[in-house]
Scaffold this motif. Structure first.
Motif, PDB file in Angstrom:
ATOM      1  N   GLY A  20       0.826  -1.092  -0.186  1.00 30.59           N
ATOM      2  CA  GLY A  20      -0.339   0.316  -0.227  1.00 30.59           C
ATOM      3  C   GLY A  20       0.651   1.509   0.066  1.00 30.59           C
ATOM      4  N   CYS A  21       1.749   0.974   0.335  1.00 35.74           N
ATOM      5  CA  CYS A  21       2.607   2.473   0.690  1.00 35.74           C
ATOM      6  C   CYS A  21       3.922   2.658  -0.457  1.00 35.74           C
ATOM      7  CB  CYS A  21       3.322   2.210   1.777  1.00 35.74           C
ATOM      8  SG  CYS A  21       2.056   2.861   3.230  1.00 35.74           S
ATOM      9  N   GLY A  22       4.018   1.717  -1.016  1.00 39.23           N
ATOM     10  CA  GLY A  22       5.434   1.450  -1.878  1.00 39.23           C
ATOM     11  C   GLY A  22       5.063   2.505  -2.881  1.00 39.23           C
ATOM     12  N   GLY A  23       4.436   2.090  -3.202  1.00 41.25           N
ATOM     13  CA  GLY A  23       4.171   3.087  -5.004  1.00 41.25           C
ATOM     14  C   GLY A  23       4.359   2.292  -5.636  1.00 41.25           C
ATOM     15  N   GLY A  36       6.187  11.276   3.433  1.00 35.93           N
ATOM     16  CA  GLY A  36       5.786  11.778   3.993  1.00 35.93           C
ATOM     17  C   GLY A  36       6.610  11.114   5.527  1.00 35.93           C
ATOM     18  N   GLY A  37       6.403  10.483   6.569  1.00 31.52           N
ATOM     19  CA  GLY A  37       6.844  10.604   7.503  1.00 31.52           C
ATOM     20  C   GLY A  37       8.362  11.606   8.252  1.00 31.52           C
ATOM     21  N   LEU A  38       9.627  10.755   8.971  1.00 34.05           N
ATOM     22  CA  LEU A  38      11.108  11.437   8.650  1.00 34.05           C
ATOM     23  C   LEU A  38      12.003  11.673   7.839  1.00 34.05           C
ATOM     24  CD1 LEU A  38      11.201   9.141  12.176  1.00 34.05           C
ATOM     25  CD2 LEU A  38      10.769  11.787  12.269  1.00 34.05           C
ATOM     26  N   VAL A  39      11.432  10.903   6.353  1.00 32.47           N
ATOM     27  CA  VAL A  39      12.083  11.298   4.846  1.00 32.47           C
ATOM     28  C   VAL A  39      11.732  10.328   4.016  1.00 32.47           C
ATOM     29  CG1 VAL A  39      14.563  11.176   6.784  1.00 32.47           C
ATOM     30  CG2 VAL A  39      13.597   8.424   5.971  1.00 32.47           C
ATOM     31  N   GLN A 296      11.623   5.563   8.196  1.00 30.56           N
ATOM     32  CA  GLN A 296      10.824   6.293   7.906  1.00 30.56           C
ATOM     33  C   GLN A 296       9.345   6.868   8.618  1.00 30.56           C
ATOM     34  OE1 GLN A 296       8.045   5.489   4.570  1.00 30.56           O
ATOM     35  NE2 GLN A 296       8.313   7.099   3.796  1.00 30.56           N
ATOM     36  N   TYR A 297       8.952   5.579   9.683  1.00 28.37           N
ATOM     37  CA  TYR A 297       8.518   6.195  10.380  1.00 28.37           C
ATOM     38  C   TYR A 297       8.527   6.334  12.105  1.00 28.37           C
ATOM     39  CZ  TYR A 297       5.093   6.186   6.047  1.00 28.37           C
ATOM     40  OH  TYR A 297       4.545   5.947   5.571  1.00 28.37           O
ATOM     41  N   GLY A 298       9.705   5.448  12.224  1.00 24.25           N
ATOM     42  CA  GLY A 298      10.098   5.232  13.808  1.00 24.25           C
ATOM     43  C   GLY A 298       9.618   4.082  14.587  1.00 24.25           C
ATOM     44  N   VAL A 299       8.669   3.509  13.613  1.00 24.65           N
ATOM     45  CA  VAL A 299       7.730   1.724  13.871  1.00 24.65           C
ATOM     46  C   VAL A 299       8.944   0.492  13.443  1.00 24.65           C
ATOM     47  CG1 VAL A 299       6.113   2.659  14.139  1.00 24.65           C
ATOM     48  CG2 VAL A 299       6.527   1.574  11.872  1.00 24.65           C
ATOM     49  N   THR A 300       8.986  -0.192  14.340  1.00 27.14           N
ATOM     50  CA  THR A 300       9.759  -1.755  14.707  1.00 27.14           C
ATOM     51  C   THR A 300       8.875  -2.950  15.443  1.00 27.14           C
ATOM     52  OG1 THR A 300      11.399  -2.240  14.871  1.00 27.14           O
ATOM     53  CG2 THR A 300      10.749  -1.040  16.669  1.00 27.14           C
ATOM     54  N   PRO A 301       9.020  -4.041  15.112  1.00 30.88           N
ATOM     55  CA  PRO A 301       8.106  -5.059  15.653  1.00 30.88           C
ATOM     56  C   PRO A 301       9.066  -5.044  17.141  1.00 30.88           C
ATOM     57  CG  PRO A 301       9.032  -6.066  13.468  1.00 30.88           C
ATOM     58  CD  PRO A 301       9.299  -4.953  13.736  1.00 30.88           C
ATOM     59  N   VAL A 302       8.812  -5.831  18.062  1.00 33.79           N
ATOM     60  CA  VAL A 302       9.125  -5.619  19.574  1.00 33.79           C
ATOM     61  C   VAL A 302       9.827  -6.714  19.625  1.00 33.79           C
ATOM     62  CG1 VAL A 302       7.313  -3.921  20.435  1.00 33.79           C
ATOM     63  CG2 VAL A 302       6.689  -5.784  20.428  1.00 33.79           C
ATOM     64  N   ASN A 303       9.815  -7.384  19.152  1.00 26.38           N
ATOM     65  CA  ASN A 303       9.777  -9.183  19.338  1.00 26.38           C
ATOM     66  C   ASN A 303      10.785  -9.858  18.574  1.00 26.38           C
ATOM     67  OD1 ASN A 303      10.013 -11.528  20.360  1.00 26.38           O
ATOM     68  ND2 ASN A 303       8.478 -10.819  21.464  1.00 26.38           N
ATOM     69  N   GLU A 304      11.662 -10.944  18.272  1.00 25.80           N
ATOM     70  CA  GLU A 304      12.049 -11.605  16.945  1.00 25.80           C
ATOM     71  C   GLU A 304      10.453 -11.993  16.095  1.00 25.80           C
ATOM     72  OE1 GLU A 304      13.639 -16.176  17.984  1.00 25.80           O
ATOM     73  OE2 GLU A 304      13.400 -14.907  19.442  1.00 25.80           O
ATOM     74  N   VAL A 305      11.224 -12.478  15.394  1.00 19.98           N
ATOM     75  CA  VAL A 305      10.250 -13.221  13.777  1.00 19.98           C
ATOM     76  C   VAL A 305       9.769 -14.345  13.251  1.00 19.98           C
ATOM     77  CG1 VAL A 305       8.710 -12.419  11.702  1.00 19.98           C
ATOM     78  CG2 VAL A 305       9.484 -10.398  13.326  1.00 19.98           C
ATOM     79  N   PRO A 306       9.684 -15.320  14.160  1.00 20.42           N
ATOM     80  CA  PRO A 306      10.195 -16.184  13.105  1.00 20.42           C
ATOM     81  C   PRO A 306       9.975 -17.031  11.533  1.00 20.42           C
ATOM     82  CG  PRO A 306       8.132 -16.678  14.936  1.00 20.42           C
ATOM     83  CD  PRO A 306       8.470 -15.409  14.508  1.00 20.42           C
ATOM     84  N   THR A 307      10.655 -17.117  11.332  1.00 20.91           N
ATOM     85  CA  THR A 307      10.336 -17.580   9.165  1.00 20.91           C
ATOM     86  C   THR A 307       9.665 -18.982   9.576  1.00 20.91           C
ATOM     87  OG1 THR A 307      12.472 -17.389   8.731  1.00 20.91           O
ATOM     88  CG2 THR A 307      11.038 -15.512   8.409  1.00 20.91           C
ATOM     89  N   GLY A 308      10.199 -20.097  10.414  1.00 18.34           N
ATOM     90  CA  GLY A 308      10.365 -21.136   9.998  1.00 18.34           C
ATOM     91  C   GLY A 308      10.238 -22.147  11.955  1.00 18.34           C
TER      92      GLY A 308
END
Length: 329
Positions: A20-23, A36-39, A296-308
């Protein structure tokens, strides 16, 4: 909320942001959205440094995922990897990446003693870091934003349990890249899950002929073995060749971590019980998305993200083969 549900929510949000945001753009840095955002995203440059040689098909998929994310996010992106697994070369690549002053850094950390101090240096210089694939135990103490990857010991346990159910009680565990802690964790977990005898065998994954010969020798030296687990395509592909030439019997069980076209055909045809998919596309894709949104927005996951681990079996191998042709699985 369970860890799995949290992971699904994180992934959905990441993919919605990507879509949605990448254009619409033709490549990194050429985008119409993301202002928008910070940069602005067009001003963001991210570098990824991994320990995976280009010849390893697993790392080709990681790179494909990262490059797709860079295109979706509309940012500038650079990928660095060693010609072969070499901690000194990885250190040089990471030092050069930090010296280039990127806006964000994605890095795999197979050797925390050698590479951990450099990750900490990057963070102290104000460069946000996301770790991927290797370094799960260290990401928090190194002050990385998050970790994207598989829980390797637990994946090994799951592999051992599945092979035990198939009747294996004496197995070889083939390590194609010595010195990588995550591969040791896979073998150790496999031994616990199997509950039987496991002989760890080291081969040179950068030389397919040498790896095949080493596996053939291990089979001759361990005639009572009735199963084999390899830890990636650089070990699995030579193992499949070795098993074709060896007289191991119809009851011998083979399985592996990670995917390649040869591995997937073996699973489809019943020559391999399963392949563990840690979804390398996501291991490349998500760090770029997470870093972009943090910058850009200062948001991040707060825990690790398992992929398997996710398991590819004979039932679903055919559909995965098509995605493999596209460099996604």
């Amino acid at each position: 909320m369970s860890r799995f549900v949290r992971w699904v929510l994180v992934l959905v949000v990441a993919l919605l942001v990507a879509a949605g945001c990448g254009g619409e753009q033709q490549g990194g840095g050429e985008q119409t959205g993301g202002e928008g955002g910070l940069v602005d995203r067009s001003d963001i440059r991210i570098v990824m440094v991994t320990h995976g040689p280009p010849a390893d098909p697993f790392w080709t998929v990681v790179k494909n995922g990262a490059e797709q994310a860079a295109q979706d996010m509309g940012i500038d992106f650079e990928y660095r990897s060693p010609d072969a697994f070499d901690v000194v070369e990885i250190q040089r690549n990471l030092e050069a990446a930090i010296a280039s002053e990127p806006d964000g850094l994605a890095v795999s950390v197979p050797d925390a003693d050698a590479l951990g101090p450099l990750v900490r240096d990057a963070v102290e210089q104000g460069i946000p870091v996301v770790m991927l694939n290797a370094g799960r135990e260290q990401w928090e103490e190194l002050d990385a934003l998050t970790y994207v990857g598989q829980t390797e010991f637990e994946a090994g346990v799951a592999a051992g349990e599945r092979m035990a159910e198939a009747g294996v009680n004496n197995a070889l565990c083939i390590n194609q890249q010595q010195g990588v802690a995550t591969l040791d964790q896979r073998c150790n977990g496999f031994e616990e899950g199997l509950g039987g005898t496991v002989k760890q065998v080291a081969v040179d994954g950068s030389d397919p002929t040498a790896a095949r010969n080493g596996i053939q020798s291990a089979l001759r030296q361990n005639p009572d073995a009735n199963g084999m687990l390899t830890l990636g395509p650089a070990g699995a592909n030579p193992a499949l060749q070795a098993l074709e030439e060896a007289d191991v019997g119809e009851d011998f069980v083979f399985a592996t971590f990670d995917l390649s076209p040869e591995i997937l055909r073996a699973v489809r045809d019943g020559r391999a019980l399963f392949a563990i998919d840690q979804q390398p596309f996501l291991q490349g894709y998500l760090p770029v998305v997470f870093l972009t949104n943090y910058i850009q927005y200062g948001v991040t996951p707060v825990n690790e993200v398992p992929t398997g681990p996710a398991f590819v079996t004979r039932e679903n191998a055919e559909e995965v083969i098509e995605l493999s042709r596209q460099g996604i699985r």
